[in-house]
Design an enzyme around this catalytic site. Sequence first.
Site, mmCIF file in Angstrom:
data_model
loop_
_atom_site.group_PDB
_atom_site.id
_atom_site.type_symbol
_atom_site.label_atom_id
_atom_site.label_comp_id
_atom_site.label_asym_id
_atom_site.label_seq_id
_atom_site.Cartn_x
_atom_site.Cartn_y
_atom_site.Cartn_z
ATOM 1 N N HIS A 272 0.825 -1.212 0.000
ATOM 2 C CA HIS A 272 0.000 0.000 0.000
ATOM 3 C C HIS A 272 0.856 1.257 0.000
ATOM 4 C CE1 HIS A 272 0.559 -0.608 4.438
ATOM 5 N NE2 HIS A 272 0.657 0.707 4.432
ATOM 6 N N GLU B 123 7.746 1.475 4.943
ATOM 7 C CA GLU B 123 7.227 0.500 5.892
ATOM 8 C C GLU B 123 7.444 -0.873 5.275
ATOM 9 O OE1 GLU B 123 3.015 -0.875 8.014
ATOM 10 O OE2 GLU B 123 3.000 0.742 6.543
ATOM 11 N N HIS C 12 4.017 7.348 3.353
ATOM 12 C CA HIS C 12 4.956 6.234 3.241
ATOM 13 C C HIS C 12 4.518 5.261 2.155
ATOM 14 C CE1 HIS C 12 1.870 4.504 5.967
ATOM 15 N NE2 HIS C 12 2.210 3.351 5.422
#
Length: 141
Positions: free
Chosen positions: A7, A131, A80
């Site tokens: 994502h 991440e 992110h």
Amino acid sequence: MIGRLNHVGVATPSIETSTAMYRDLLGATAVGKPFDLPAQGVRVCFIDLPNSQIELIEPLGDDSPIHGFLAKNPRGGQHHVCYEVEDIIAARDALRARGATILGTGEPRIGAHGTPIIFVHPKDMGGVLVELMETPKEPHP
């Protein structure tokens, strides 16, 4: 080590306003139900795309780590990118061995998909907060 893009995290002052934008302007039809993630200090909502997701993140509480980002970017923005890895500990250890800085204590915590996550400092990732999340064993609701 790096797996698929899971994502893109987008910080927002209002999940409701952002979901309306994705739905009304871009035609998003698979908009999840927002939920609180108190351990991370955020409220989260996923928008499913054919090949990935958008993770909308809104501050939850006065000590939310998203407040600093929104102070610099009041309307929100890309926060992110998240990539999957098979083994979060092996990924963390490999990154550290290569000189990357893992944020926080470096110990994985449970993220919005219910799997362990870590964050890699933007200074080591070309200016992008990254991440890493362990690939989910089962689809997250």
